[in-house]
Design an enzyme around this catalytic site. Structure first.
Site, PDB file in Angstrom:
ATOM      1  N   PRO A  50      15.075  -8.174  -0.973  1.00  8.16           N
ATOM      2  CA  PRO A  50      15.322  -8.294   0.624  1.00  8.16           C
ATOM      3  C   PRO A  50      15.655  -9.553   1.139  1.00  8.16           C
ATOM      4  O   PRO A  50      15.029 -10.523   1.005  1.00  8.16           O
ATOM      5  CB  PRO A  50      14.177  -7.468   1.299  1.00  8.16           C
ATOM      6  CG  PRO A  50      13.029  -7.758   0.210  1.00  8.16           C
ATOM      7  CD  PRO A  50      13.572  -7.805  -1.258  1.00  8.16           C
ATOM      8  N   ALA A  83      15.207  -7.045   5.651  1.00 12.92           N
ATOM      9  CA  ALA A  83      14.148  -6.726   6.639  1.00 12.92           C
ATOM     10  C   ALA A  83      14.754  -6.045   8.016  1.00 12.92           C
ATOM     11  O   ALA A  83      15.419  -6.766   8.455  1.00 12.92           O
ATOM     12  CB  ALA A  83      13.153  -7.769   6.889  1.00 12.92           C
ATOM     13  N   HIS A 202       7.612  -3.078   4.325  1.00 10.65           N
ATOM     14  CA  HIS A 202       7.489  -4.726   4.311  1.00 10.65           C
ATOM     15  C   HIS A 202       5.953  -5.275   4.660  1.00 10.65           C
ATOM     16  O   HIS A 202       5.511  -5.263   5.629  1.00 10.65           O
ATOM     17  CB  HIS A 202       8.358  -5.484   5.224  1.00 10.65           C
ATOM     18  CG  HIS A 202       8.435  -6.873   4.956  1.00 10.65           C
ATOM     19  ND1 HIS A 202       7.621  -7.714   4.195  1.00 10.65           N
ATOM     20  CD2 HIS A 202       9.493  -7.780   5.466  1.00 10.65           C
ATOM     21  CE1 HIS A 202       8.078  -8.969   4.035  1.00 10.65           C
ATOM     22  NE2 HIS A 202       8.878  -9.250   4.804  1.00 10.65           N
ATOM     23  N   GLY A 203       5.150  -5.274   3.549  1.00 12.44           N
ATOM     24  CA  GLY A 203       3.611  -5.747   3.856  1.00 12.44           C
ATOM     25  C   GLY A 203       3.579  -7.238   3.337  1.00 12.44           C
ATOM     26  O   GLY A 203       2.210  -7.383   2.909  1.00 12.44           O
ATOM     27  N   HIS A 205       4.395 -11.656   3.374  1.00  6.30           N
ATOM     28  CA  HIS A 205       4.912 -12.612   3.933  1.00  6.30           C
ATOM     29  C   HIS A 205       4.416 -13.163   5.336  1.00  6.30           C
ATOM     30  O   HIS A 205       5.063 -13.758   6.132  1.00  6.30           O
ATOM     31  CB  HIS A 205       6.455 -12.531   4.060  1.00  6.30           C
ATOM     32  CG  HIS A 205       7.160 -12.554   2.578  1.00  6.30           C
ATOM     33  ND1 HIS A 205       8.497 -12.454   2.445  1.00  6.30           N
ATOM     34  CD2 HIS A 205       6.503 -13.022   1.328  1.00  6.30           C
ATOM     35  CE1 HIS A 205       8.537 -12.513   1.178  1.00  6.30           C
ATOM     36  NE2 HIS A 205       7.445 -13.077   0.392  1.00  6.30           N
ATOM     37  N   TYR A 207       3.862 -11.125   7.767  1.00  8.08           N
ATOM     38  CA  TYR A 207       4.307 -10.206   9.085  1.00  8.08           C
ATOM     39  C   TYR A 207       3.047  -9.059   9.427  1.00  8.08           C
ATOM     40  O   TYR A 207       1.821  -9.334   8.705  1.00  8.08           O
ATOM     41  CB  TYR A 207       5.472  -9.526   8.773  1.00  8.08           C
ATOM     42  CG  TYR A 207       6.614 -10.647   8.506  1.00  8.08           C
ATOM     43  CD1 TYR A 207       7.007 -11.584   9.625  1.00  8.08           C
ATOM     44  CD2 TYR A 207       7.195 -10.774   7.281  1.00  8.08           C
ATOM     45  CE1 TYR A 207       8.005 -12.528   9.260  1.00  8.08           C
ATOM     46  CE2 TYR A 207       8.037 -11.967   7.171  1.00  8.08           C
ATOM     47  CZ  TYR A 207       8.571 -12.551   8.300  1.00  8.08           C
ATOM     48  OH  TYR A 207       9.609 -13.661   8.159  1.00  8.08           O
ATOM     49  N   GLY A 324      11.191 -16.915  -7.695  1.00  6.86           N
ATOM     50  CA  GLY A 324      11.333 -17.875  -8.469  1.00  6.86           C
ATOM     51  C   GLY A 324      11.858 -17.636  -9.759  1.00  6.86           C
ATOM     52  O   GLY A 324      11.837 -18.253 -10.787  1.00  6.86           O
ATOM     53  N   GLY A 345      16.217 -13.119  -5.509  1.00  7.41           N
ATOM     54  CA  GLY A 345      16.667 -13.398  -3.889  1.00  7.41           C
ATOM     55  C   GLY A 345      17.893 -14.498  -3.981  1.00  7.41           C
ATOM     56  O   GLY A 345      19.012 -14.203  -3.857  1.00  7.41           O
ATOM     57  N   ARG A 346      17.562 -15.797  -3.861  1.00  6.68           N
ATOM     58  CA  ARG A 346      18.531 -16.715  -3.629  1.00  6.68           C
ATOM     59  C   ARG A 346      19.430 -16.763  -4.694  1.00  6.68           C
ATOM     60  O   ARG A 346      20.919 -17.169  -4.405  1.00  6.68           O
ATOM     61  CB  ARG A 346      17.832 -18.105  -3.598  1.00  6.68           C
ATOM     62  CG  ARG A 346      16.927 -18.476  -2.525  1.00  6.68           C
ATOM     63  CD  ARG A 346      15.983 -19.315  -2.577  1.00  6.68           C
ATOM     64  NE  ARG A 346      15.155 -18.970  -3.415  1.00  6.68           N
ATOM     65  CZ  ARG A 346      13.892 -19.846  -3.867  1.00  6.68           C
ATOM     66  NH1 ARG A 346      13.973 -21.215  -3.206  1.00  6.68           N
ATOM     67  NH2 ARG A 346      13.109 -19.568  -4.630  1.00  6.68           N
TER      68      ARG A 346
HETATM   69  C1  LIG Z   1      17.587 -16.504   3.345  1.00  4.80           C
HETATM   70  C2  LIG Z   1      16.220 -15.561   2.446  1.00  4.80           C
HETATM   71  C3  LIG Z   1      15.836 -14.521   3.298  1.00  4.80           C
HETATM   72  C4  LIG Z   1      14.776 -13.637   3.093  1.00  4.80           C
HETATM   73  N1  LIG Z   1      14.386 -12.529   3.604  1.00  4.80           N
HETATM   74  C5  LIG Z   1      13.510 -11.771   3.316  1.00  4.80           C
HETATM   75  C6  LIG Z   1      13.513 -10.574   3.922  1.00  4.80           C
HETATM   76  O1  LIG Z   1      13.941 -10.026   4.749  1.00  4.80           O
HETATM   77  N2  LIG Z   1      12.203  -9.879   3.542  1.00  4.80           N
HETATM   78  C7  LIG Z   1      11.359 -10.241   2.395  1.00  4.80           C
HETATM   79  O2  LIG Z   1      10.514  -9.363   1.976  1.00  4.80           O
HETATM   80  N3  LIG Z   1      11.627 -11.428   1.753  1.00  4.80           N
HETATM   81  C8  LIG Z   1      12.749 -12.090   2.219  1.00  4.80           C
HETATM   82  N4  LIG Z   1      12.923 -13.345   1.607  1.00  4.80           N
HETATM   83  C9  LIG Z   1      11.991 -13.613   0.469  1.00  4.80           C
HETATM   84  C10 LIG Z   1      13.033 -13.265  -0.807  1.00  4.80           C
HETATM   85  O3  LIG Z   1      12.954 -11.763  -0.870  1.00  4.80           O
HETATM   86  C11 LIG Z   1      12.625 -13.573  -2.106  1.00  4.80           C
HETATM   87  O4  LIG Z   1      10.930 -13.156  -2.324  1.00  4.80           O
HETATM   88  C12 LIG Z   1      12.190 -15.055  -2.167  1.00  4.80           C
HETATM   89  O5  LIG Z   1      13.615 -15.860  -1.987  1.00  4.80           O
HETATM   90  C13 LIG Z   1      11.722 -15.798  -3.447  1.00  4.80           C
HETATM   91  O6  LIG Z   1      12.590 -15.208  -4.576  1.00  4.80           O
HETATM   92  P1  LIG Z   1      13.846 -16.342  -5.244  1.00  4.80           P
HETATM   93  O7  LIG Z   1      13.141 -17.134  -5.840  1.00  4.80           O
HETATM   94  O8  LIG Z   1      14.550 -15.263  -6.463  1.00  4.80           O
HETATM   95  O9  LIG Z   1      14.644 -16.634  -4.105  1.00  4.80           O
HETATM   96  C14 LIG Z   1      13.999 -14.121   1.863  1.00  4.80           C
HETATM   97  C15 LIG Z   1      14.311 -15.278   1.276  1.00  4.80           C
HETATM   98  C16 LIG Z   1      15.445 -15.967   1.602  1.00  4.80           C
HETATM   99  C17 LIG Z   1      15.988 -17.179   0.799  1.00  4.80           C
END
Ligand SMILES: Cc1cc2nc3c(=O)[nH]c(=O)nc-3n(C[C@H](O)[C@H](O)[C@H](O)COP(=O)(O)O)c2cc1C
Length: 391
Positions: A50, A83, A202-203, A205, A207, A324, A345-346
């Protein structure tokens, strides 16, 4: 003189080498193997995590999201939507989508249809920010709601998004809590009405749900505070309501017991994760999506002795990990049985064709942090290049 190996021992050795090669091949391809998640047949294990993108003007999803999600959809691939707020008190960032009004539900429909047209499986992440907000996001300029009335320090705002100020939250009264749980229930129903295949609660980060779970935030003295069981009660009542509404086979939950986003940390994250895993088993929820302990703060990897392994072993449904991951450690996580699916994610944000790039070992586009939350409907959103089709 050394005797030459017999035909038999040569064949045995060839067999062993072959097995090793097969194992290595499996290790490099584990992410690209099919997986059955409940009634969903996934063709690979590379999940879109997400990702809040702040392009849903006025909390209404916009047509430009059709292309964005479609670009990342594959036949049998799982996508988790950004989210999405469950009510008018759920917001804390500009232009994040909601799913509590008819207009929002209608606006999601073409986006969901776009993903389905490509054979993707699409879950909606339902969200309440709790105290990670301020009065300008709240109806009638009221205080944000939380498990507590302790305010965040202004710098502690999650995701590195600048915010005007943080307002002191209002601690929910015990008798108001069922109303918030009901908002999650209705949001889940709306998500199914919009065509989503399921919802992710969404439980994580820091929130609202995490504000109840973590002992460094939750300072309540009612049945929602104090003991581990009490702190998990709100999360599990949300799960119960959502499961009752849409069925456990359509419900996942994201948790980050080890994280400390928005000052939400816990003194015993492993116990918290394990307690939740066992409790979730009783509901038979489809999946548990857990953020790696190394992601203590968003976007940064820490070296940590902690592992999700005990929690993974305790949970009976599909286990998704995130945080990561790259291609190699994602493949390893699957090959080692550490996870069933890996959410990106990224890397998925900047590589719309990430599963294909992983499959052929292609180089990856770099993500551009400055455009994560731009309002632009194209830049940093739908303009990351695909591999040429002849590669
Ligand atoms: C731009 C951005 C927006 C994100 N928005 C959400 C979100 O809406 N809900 C959520 O649970 N995590 C969110 N995250 C966290 C990501 O889902 C993910 O857990 C985090 O980027 C680590 O994974 P990665 O290393 O593959 O990027 C966000 C991260 C980024 C970079």
């Amino acid at each position: 003189m050394k005797s030459l190996p017999s035909a038999h021992s040569r064949a045995v050795r060839r067999g062993k080498e072959q097995t090793k090669e097969d194992e290595q091949h499996c290790q490099h391809r584990a992410l690209l193997t099919p997986y059955k998640m409940g009634r969903f047949d996934l063709s690979h294990r590379v999940v879109l995590a997400p990702l809040t993108r702040e392009r849903s003007f006025g909390n209404v999803p916009q047509p430009h999201a059709i292309l964005y999600y479609q670009q990342r959809a594959t036949k049998g691939g799982l996508l988790i939507a950004e989210a999405t707020g469950v009510s008018d008190t759920a917001q804390g960032y500009k232009d994040t989508p909601g799913i509590w009004t008819k207009e929002q539900v209608e606006a999601w429909k073409p986006i969901v249809n776009g993903v389905h047209a490509k054979g993707g499986i699409f879950f909606c992440q339902i969200w309440h920010v709790g105290r990670v907000s301020n009065h300008t996001f709240q109806p009638n300029g009221q205080a944000p709601i939380s498990s507590t009335d302790k305010p965040l320090k202004p710098v502690a705002r999650a995701n590195g998004i600048d915010a005007p100020t943080i307002s002191t939250p209002r601690r929910l009264q015990t008798n108001e809590i069922p109303l918030v749980i009901n908002d999650f229930r209705v949001a889940a129903r709306n998500a199914i009405e919009a065509g989503f295949d399921g919802v992710e609660i969404h439980g994580a980060h820091g929130y609202l749900i995490d504000q109840f779970l973590k002992d460094q935030v939750n300072d309540r003295t009612d049945k929602y505070g104090g003991s581990l069981e009490n702190r998990c009660r709100f999360a599990l009542e949300v799960v119960q309501a959502v499961v009752d509404e849409v069925g456990a086979d359509k419900v996942g939950i994201r948790l980050s017991p080890f994280a400390n986003y928005s000052e939400a940390s816990d003194s015993n994250p492993e116990a918290l994760g394990l307690y939740m895993a066992h409790a979730l088993n009783k509901f038979g929820v489809l999946y548990c999506h857990m953020v790696e302990p190394r992601m203590v703060n968003i976007g940064e990897k820490f070296v940590t002795p902690h592992s999700l392994r005990p929690i993974r072993d305790a949970f009976k449904g599909t286990f998704i990990v995130a945080g990561g991951y790259d291609r190699d450690d994602g493949n390893k996580a699957i090959a080692d049985g550490y996870a069933d699916l890996v959410a990106y994610g990224r890397l998925f944000l900047s590589n719309p064709d990430l599963p294909r790039r992983f499959e052929i070992g292609a180089p990856l586009n770099k993500y551009i942090r400055d455009t994560f939350y731009l309002s632009d409907p194209v830049i940093g959103y739908t303009d990351y290049p695909f591999l040429p089709s002849n590669v």
